[in-house]
Structures are given as C-alpha cells and as structure tokens.
Scaffold this active site. Structure first.
Site, PDB file in Angstrom:
ATOM      1  N   ASP A  99      47.483  43.902  38.129  1.00 29.85           N
ATOM      2  CA  ASP A  99      48.421  44.380  36.431  1.00 29.85           C
ATOM      3  C   ASP A  99      48.292  46.091  36.164  1.00 29.85           C
ATOM      4  OD1 ASP A  99      48.888  44.339  33.578  1.00 29.85           O
ATOM      5  OD2 ASP A  99      46.890  43.930  32.654  1.00 29.85           O
ATOM      6  N   ARG A 161      40.574  28.486  32.789  1.00 24.92           N
ATOM      7  CA  ARG A 161      40.812  28.787  34.186  1.00 24.92           C
ATOM      8  C   ARG A 161      41.728  27.279  34.333  1.00 24.92           C
ATOM      9  NH1 ARG A 161      39.052  33.344  35.276  1.00 24.92           N
ATOM     10  NH2 ARG A 161      36.645  34.404  34.322  1.00 24.92           N
TER      11      ARG A 161
HETATM   12  P1  IMP Z   1      43.521  45.628  36.588  1.00 27.37           P
HETATM   13  O1  IMP Z   1      42.597  45.932  37.909  1.00 27.37           O
HETATM   14  O2  IMP Z   1      44.432  46.329  35.082  1.00 27.37           O
HETATM   15  O3  IMP Z   1      45.182  44.651  37.991  1.00 27.37           O
HETATM   16  O4  IMP Z   1      43.557  43.782  35.949  1.00 27.37           O
HETATM   17  C1  IMP Z   1      42.891  42.795  36.609  1.00 27.37           C
HETATM   18  C2  IMP Z   1      42.974  41.665  35.655  1.00 27.37           C
HETATM   19  O5  IMP Z   1      42.653  41.908  34.879  1.00 27.37           O
HETATM   20  C3  IMP Z   1      42.921  40.508  36.900  1.00 27.37           C
HETATM   21  O6  IMP Z   1      41.931  40.526  37.680  1.00 27.37           O
HETATM   22  C4  IMP Z   1      42.219  39.463  35.781  1.00 27.37           C
HETATM   23  O7  IMP Z   1      41.540  39.143  35.643  1.00 27.37           O
HETATM   24  C5  IMP Z   1      42.467  40.677  34.110  1.00 27.37           C
HETATM   25  N1  IMP Z   1      44.131  40.000  34.349  1.00 27.37           N
HETATM   26  C6  IMP Z   1      45.098  41.155  33.965  1.00 27.37           C
HETATM   27  N2  IMP Z   1      46.070  40.223  33.640  1.00 27.37           N
HETATM   28  C7  IMP Z   1      45.963  38.779  32.256  1.00 27.37           C
HETATM   29  C8  IMP Z   1      46.517  37.545  32.332  1.00 27.37           C
HETATM   30  O8  IMP Z   1      47.451  37.701  32.172  1.00 27.37           O
HETATM   31  N3  IMP Z   1      46.166  36.800  31.739  1.00 27.37           N
HETATM   32  C9  IMP Z   1      44.373  36.802  31.962  1.00 27.37           C
HETATM   33  N4  IMP Z   1      43.570  38.098  33.120  1.00 27.37           N
HETATM   34  C10 IMP Z   1      44.186  39.127  33.351  1.00 27.37           C
HETATM   35 MG    MG Z   2      39.775  37.936  33.292  1.00 24.74          MG
END
Ligand code: IMP
Ligand code: MG
Length: 189
Positions: A99, A161
């Site tokens: 993300d 999930r």
């Molecule tokens: P980042 O550090 O912002 O890249 O976070 C990634 C984490 O955010 C992932 O491992 C997910 O647990 C959560 N996440 C991000 N987008 C989504 C989504 O659309 N659905 C569910 N979980 C998400």
């Molecule tokens: Mg999550």
C-alpha cells in the site's frame, strides 16, 4: 462477477490461480541456483504463500513474521519473530498487499540488517498509486486501484480472509455500520 451496492467482486478465483502460477514460474527461474527462504508476513499473506510455494520448483523454506503497529506514526514492531536466522539466506518477503510501502521498506531493511545474502519481495496485490516511499516489488500479482479490498487473506476488522475471490468495498459506511454486511449476503442460504 457478482455485484452488490456495497461491494463488487473484482478478481475471480480463476484469475488469482493463474497469476500465482506465473509468479511461481518467475521465482523458479530466478532462484534455480539458490534456495529461497520465504518470509511470510502474518496474517493475510498466509493464503498467498500457501499457493505461491506450491508453484515454486526450487528447494524452499518457509518462516513466519508477525508485525504490529503502534503510535501515531504507525511505527512497526515485531509481534512474533522468525524461528530461524536469515543470515546468508536468499530471502523472499511474502506480503498480501503493498500500500504505502512503509511495511515493505521496514521489512527489507530488517532482512538486510540481519545479513541476508539477498532480499526480494512478492506481493499478491499492489496499490501503486498510494505509495509514499520508493520500494521495489519484484514479484507482483495484480496492480489494483485505491479501493479497500477484502478476500483471499485481506480482512476488514478480521472478517473476509477466507473468501476465494477479491472484492472491492464500494460503500465503506456500510462496512463501518456492519462489518459483516457482505458475509451476510455470501453465506446466507
Ligand atoms: P503499507 O505499509 O501501507 O504498505 O501497509 C500494507 C498493509 O496494509 C497490508 O499488509 C494490509 O494488512 C493493509 N492493507 C492495505 N490495503 C488494504 C486493503 O485494501 N485491504 C485490506 N488490507 C489492506
Ligand atoms: Mg489487515
């Protein structure tokens, strides 16, 4: 594909399956002469990891890492560490979704600091447009939009999930009011 006012199915089980075969082949080609250690980030990535490793034709090991987030900046800490050292290993981090990229950045640095021989990343989904930090994803399943996704490991408040396909949340208010709004439709009768 099925459609409700509050959620739409966006990636089918069939498409998920065929893409993971391709990712497994790519990893098999790149890791012919080095055994990968898959570092699976709990919890959502478990489904992806189970499908991915079965498509990799190289001696592989699998280990798990649990993370938690705390504080306003969302500082990332280790809730459950790996069982084995990563020193001198060829690590492939397995994530459900990239993300902002912050989690992957922290994980890559952690593996490098522990002396991994090499580090790459496999992510089932990638929200490229939401990236705030530059981090490579060598094995990317699907590039997706900004919508919040559930299914195939991805949760909303712990739910969804176990869904076999990926759904995009269209009405986040409906999920806030009732986290099980979609499961009530899917699991009824
Ligand atoms: P980042 O550090 O912002 O890249 O976070 C990634 C984490 O955010 C992932 O491992 C997910 O647990 C959560 N996440 C991000 N987008 C989504 C989504 O659309 N659905 C569910 N979980 C998400
Ligand atoms: Mg999550």
């Amino acid at each position: 594909m099925t459609d409700y006012p509050f959620a739409t199915e966006v990636i089918t089980e069939v498409d998920l399956k065929s893409r993971v075969v391709e990712l497994g082949q790519a990893i098999s080609n790149d890791y012919l002469d080095r055994s990968p250690l898959f570092v699976v980030v709990l919890t959502g990535s478990v489904l992806f990891a189970a499908d991915l490793v079965r498509n990799v034709a190289a001696d592989s090991e699998v280990d798990f890492l649990g993370l938690n987030r705390y504080g306003e900046g969302g500082r990332i800490g280790i809730a459950m560490d790996l069982a084995a050292p990563v020193f001198d290993r060829n690590v492939i981090i397995v994530e459900d979704i990239g993300d902002t990229g912050l989690t992957l950045k922290v994980l890559r640095r952690m593996m490098t600091d522990r002396g991994a021989a090499s580090v790459s990343t496999a992510a089932r989904f990638d929200k490229t447009r939401r990236r705030v930090t530059d981090v490579p994803i060598e094995y990317r399943g699907f590039e997706v939009g900004d919508e919040f996704l559930v299914g195939y490991g991805l949760d909303w408040q712990g739910v969804y999930r176990n869904l076999r396909s990926i759904w995009a949340v269209m009405d986040i208010e409906a999920f806030v009011r009732d986290p099980k709004v979609l499961s009530k439709q899917l699991h009824s009768g």
